[in-house]
Motif scaffolding. Structure first.
Motif, short mmCIF file in Angstrom:
data_model
loop_
_atom_site.label_atom_id
_atom_site.label_comp_id
_atom_site.label_asym_id
_atom_site.label_seq_id
_atom_site.Cartn_x
_atom_site.Cartn_y
_atom_site.Cartn_z
N ARG A 70 0.82 -1.22 0.00
CA ARG A 70 0.00 0.00 0.00
C ARG A 70 0.85 1.27 0.00
O ARG A 70 0.32 2.36 0.08
CB ARG A 70 -0.93 -0.01 1.23
CG ARG A 70 -1.99 -1.10 1.18
CD ARG A 70 -3.06 -0.89 2.24
NE ARG A 70 -2.53 -1.11 3.59
CZ ARG A 70 -2.56 -2.27 4.23
NH1 ARG A 70 -3.08 -3.34 3.64
NH2 ARG A 70 -2.08 -2.39 5.45
N GLN A 71 2.18 1.08 -0.08
CA GLN A 71 3.06 2.25 0.00
C GLN A 71 3.89 2.45 -1.27
O GLN A 71 5.04 2.90 -1.22
CB GLN A 71 3.99 2.10 1.20
CG GLN A 71 3.23 2.15 2.53
CD GLN A 71 3.97 2.90 3.60
OE1 GLN A 71 5.19 2.95 3.63
NE2 GLN A 71 3.23 3.55 4.48
N ASP A 72 3.31 2.09 -2.41
CA ASP A 72 3.93 2.33 -3.71
C ASP A 72 5.36 1.81 -3.78
O ASP A 72 6.30 2.57 -4.04
CB ASP A 72 3.90 3.85 -4.00
CG ASP A 72 4.42 4.17 -5.40
OD1 ASP A 72 4.26 3.32 -6.29
OD2 ASP A 72 5.00 5.26 -5.57
N PRO A 73 5.57 0.47 -3.57
CA PRO A 73 6.94 -0.04 -3.59
C PRO A 73 7.42 -0.39 -5.00
O PRO A 73 6.62 -0.66 -5.90
CB PRO A 73 6.82 -1.31 -2.75
CG PRO A 73 5.44 -1.81 -3.08
CD PRO A 73 4.59 -0.57 -3.30
N ASP A 74 8.73 -0.37 -5.18
CA ASP A 74 9.35 -0.92 -6.39
C ASP A 74 10.07 -2.23 -6.05
O ASP A 74 9.99 -3.20 -6.80
CB ASP A 74 10.36 0.09 -6.97
CG ASP A 74 9.70 1.35 -7.46
OD1 ASP A 74 8.87 1.24 -8.38
OD2 ASP A 74 9.99 2.43 -6.92
N ILE A 75 10.76 -2.20 -4.93
CA ILE A 75 11.55 -3.36 -4.52
C ILE A 75 11.21 -3.69 -3.07
O ILE A 75 11.18 -2.80 -2.21
CB ILE A 75 13.07 -3.09 -4.66
CG1 ILE A 75 13.41 -2.79 -6.12
CG2 ILE A 75 13.89 -4.27 -4.15
CD1 ILE A 75 14.71 -2.05 -6.31
N ILE A 76 10.97 -4.97 -2.80
CA ILE A 76 10.62 -5.42 -1.45
C ILE A 76 11.59 -6.52 -1.03
O ILE A 76 11.85 -7.45 -1.79
CB ILE A 76 9.17 -5.97 -1.40
CG1 ILE A 76 8.17 -4.86 -1.71
CG2 ILE A 76 8.87 -6.60 -0.05
CD1 ILE A 76 6.75 -5.36 -1.90
N LEU A 77 12.11 -6.40 0.18
CA LEU A 77 12.94 -7.46 0.75
C LEU A 77 12.24 -8.03 1.97
O LEU A 77 11.89 -7.29 2.88
CB LEU A 77 14.33 -6.94 1.12
CG LEU A 77 15.36 -7.98 1.60
CD1 LEU A 77 16.78 -7.54 1.25
CD2 LEU A 77 15.28 -8.23 3.12
N VAL A 78 12.02 -9.33 1.98
CA VAL A 78 11.41 -10.01 3.11
C VAL A 78 12.48 -10.88 3.75
O VAL A 78 13.09 -11.71 3.07
CB VAL A 78 10.22 -10.91 2.67
CG1 VAL A 78 9.50 -11.46 3.89
CG2 VAL A 78 9.27 -10.12 1.80
N GLY A 79 12.70 -10.69 5.05
CA GLY A 79 13.79 -11.41 5.71
C GLY A 79 13.74 -12.91 5.51
O GLY A 79 14.76 -13.54 5.27
N GLU A 80 12.55 -13.50 5.58
CA GLU A 80 12.42 -14.95 5.41
C GLU A 80 10.99 -15.31 5.07
O GLU A 80 10.05 -14.75 5.63
CB GLU A 80 12.84 -15.68 6.69
CG GLU A 80 12.80 -17.18 6.59
CD GLU A 80 13.12 -17.86 7.91
OE1 GLU A 80 12.89 -19.09 8.01
OE2 GLU A 80 13.58 -17.19 8.85
N ILE A 81 10.82 -16.23 4.12
CA ILE A 81 9.50 -16.79 3.83
C ILE A 81 9.34 -18.02 4.71
O ILE A 81 9.95 -19.07 4.46
CB ILE A 81 9.35 -17.14 2.35
CG1 ILE A 81 9.40 -15.87 1.51
CG2 ILE A 81 8.05 -17.89 2.09
CD1 ILE A 81 9.32 -16.10 0.01
#
Length: 575
Positions: A389-400
């Motif tokens: 919801r914050q207009d991202p281009d790149i997202i990093l998730v620590g762990e799936i």
């Protein structure tokens, strides 16, 4: 009357070394005479002057005198046993008690002819003594480390024990006693020293571990734990209380695990964070501290150990406008550094980057970093929903970790976002089947994942003291080397030199290097995923496409002389 060299009759170990062609007759005679003149044991003189390898001398001594040969580095020393012998005896005889069996004490020595040492130790301990042979240079280093048990810091700590109560009285102590205890100057000094020493040594973790008879502090340096201090066991409660106060934990609570954080300010411009975890164990509380030093992280892709082709594949995946890049490997394998190296490359003012981590280990200006906290309900899935919801281009998730996180990550990767994350699997092909096991749809995985990178960290051989290693060809083939590699005239393998050198603090290794399996998801692999094929089928397809697995990448590092075959076998198993 002086004895001429020609009249020296070599016997015992000296003769054995000559017969084994480890020393010439002339060198053995000269060494024997000079050791006698300097009042130095013959073994120590030979090893210190590099006349013969320490391990060969130890083996010869064990054979000559019929004593067992032991690798002292593989033995966990008992501080109480060492402290039962006077410091003077350890220095005088270069002998160290290593374990007991009944009424027998086994004493590590490099010179088994030193019967006076065994007799003196027998007299002081009232136990029967028996010699075991160890390498002289290793023994010297272990004795130096053991003598720290007698240094001024430890004595200062013991001097402050006047008000310590007996073990059966500790349960009745009040919180006020704990608060008073943690203000003891020697305790403060000791804990601060441990933190600073860990930073200087480049450690990643500190372990404070209480046992029934002893208390030890270990640092993890280059992935390997090593003992650095053995404070008195009676101080373990004060030390853990001091660390709790520093990390703002409940000092009076010792029955449940606690997590906290310490910020250590080293200068006006540099500070280091420690993540603190306490856990009740049988004989007290174990405290583990993870060092989170953003400035120490090397985010230069050229220095992480990628082969040229692996680097090209990673950069190509990062250049894509959407899709998923996954990094996999066990805890402590450098996944975070690999991800942040990619984030650092993508970090420009024209893109919006958001990360969700537990914990945030590397502080990167220009990146919106979120600390995941399960206690407040801020988990990876919630953070991901907020990012979208914050207009991202790149997202990093620590762990799936679960279906919810994986489902949102795949949805984000399929709707025009670049998503980067980690999983805990053994290699790249297993990552795909792991995601299917989570319940994620095969078609969604096939359409969203661009690249999977498995990795391990191996210790680098010290370039100043590594030595060439000769291994039979049949053994090398069994290790996985190809015929072409073995026929290469430049084929060489290296190993650590026993005792190392000053540059590597006698360890033989200095620093670490990454070993990678970089697997782009080809059209053929996507079809296999859609067909529900398993990890073995995917691994076969990767091999057909010329993608080296972790083992092959590791063996290449060994051929290049970056690390040893022994180290590769430690971090990457054979098929």
């Amino acid at each position: 009357m002086a004895v001429s060299k020609s009249k020296i009759i070599l016997t015992g170990l000296a003769r054995k070394l000559v017969n084994e062609k480890l020393l010439s007759e002339e060198d053995a005679e000269a060494a024997f005479e000079k050791a006698l003149a300097e009042r130095t044991p013959f073994v120590s003189y030979v090893v210190k002057n590099n006349l013969a390898p320490s391990r060969d001398v130890a083996r010869a001594a064990a054979e000559e005198f019929g004593a067992p040969l032991v690798d002292i580095d593989s033995i966990e020393l008992n501080p109480d046993m060492i402290k039962s012998i006077d410091e003077r005896l350890l220095k005088q005889y270069s002998a160290l008690p290593i374990f007991k069996r009944g009424n027998r004490m086994f004493v590590a020595m490099s010179d088994p002819t030193n019967l006076a040492a065994l007799d003196d130790i027998r007299f002081h301990t009232k136990m029967n003594t028996e010699a075991v042979i160890v390498e002289d240079d290793k023994l010297t280093k272990v004795i130096e480390r053991s003598l720290e048990l007698f240094d001024d810091t430890m004595k200062d700590l013991e001097d402050g024990l006047n008000d310590i109560e007996l073990e059966d009285e500790q349960d009745d102590k009040k919180e006020e006693d704990d608060k008073e205890a943690v203000e003891d100057a020697p305790i403060v000094k000791f804990v601060n020293k441990m933190l600073l020493d860990a930073i200087k040594m480049g450690a990643s973790d500190l372990h404070f571990e209480p046992y029934e008879k002893f208390f030890r502090v270990r640092f993890r340096v280059d992935g390997i734990l090593r003992i650095v201090a053995n404070p008195p066991i009676s101080l373990q409660r004060k030390i853990s209380a001091r660390i709790k106060v520093m990390s703002r934990l409940d000092v009076s609570e010792r029955r449940v695990p606690q997590d906290g954080r310490i910020k250590l300010k080293l200068s006006a411009n540099k500070s280091i964070d420690f993540r603190v975890s306490t856990m009740p164990v049988l004989w007290g509380e174990k405290v583990v501290m993870r060092i989170l030093d953003s400035s120490a992280a090397n985010l230069d892709i050229d220095k992480l150990g990628y082969e040229d082709e692996q680097k090209r594949l990673y950069l190509e995946a990062l250049a894509k406008p959407y899709g998923m890049v996954l990094v996999t490997g066990p805890t402590g394998s450098g996944k975070t550094v690999s991800l942040y190296t990619g984030i650092n490359i993508l970090n420009k003012e024209s893109v919006n980057i958001s990360t969700a981590e537990d914990p945030v280990e590397i502080n990167l200006p220009g990146v919106n970093q979120v600390q995941v906290d399960e206690k407040t309900g801020m988990n990876f899935a919630k953070a991901l929903k907020a990012f979208l919801r914050q207009d991202p281009d790149i997202i990093l998730v620590g762990e799936i970790r679960d279906y919810d996180t994986g489902g949102i990550a795949i949805k984000a990767a399929s709707t025009g976002h670049m998503v980067m994350s980690t999983l805990h699997t053994n290699d790249a092909p297993q990552t795909l089947t792991r995601m299917i096991d989570m319940g994620l749809p095969a078609f969604a995985i096939a359409s969203s994942v661009n690249l999977i990178m498995a990795q391990r960290l191996a210790r680098r051989l010290c370039p100043h003291c590594k030595e060439e290693q000769k291994i039979p060809e049949a053994t090398l083939k069994g290790e996985g080397f190809t015929e072409a590699q073995l026929k290469d005239p430049d084929f060489k393998l290296y190993a650590i030199r026993p005792g190392g050198c000053e540059k590597c603090n006698g360890l033989g290794y200095k620093g670490r290097v990454g070993i990678y399996q970089v697997m782009p998801i080809s059209e053929a692999m996507k079809r296999l995923i859609m067909e529900g094929k398993n990890a073995v089928d995917l691994a076969d397809q990767a091999e057909k496409e010329g993608i080296p697995d972790l083992r092959k990448s590791g063996l290449k590092k060994a051929i290049e002389g970056v690390t040893s075959l022994e180290e590769i076998n430690r971090v990457v198993t054979k098929e």
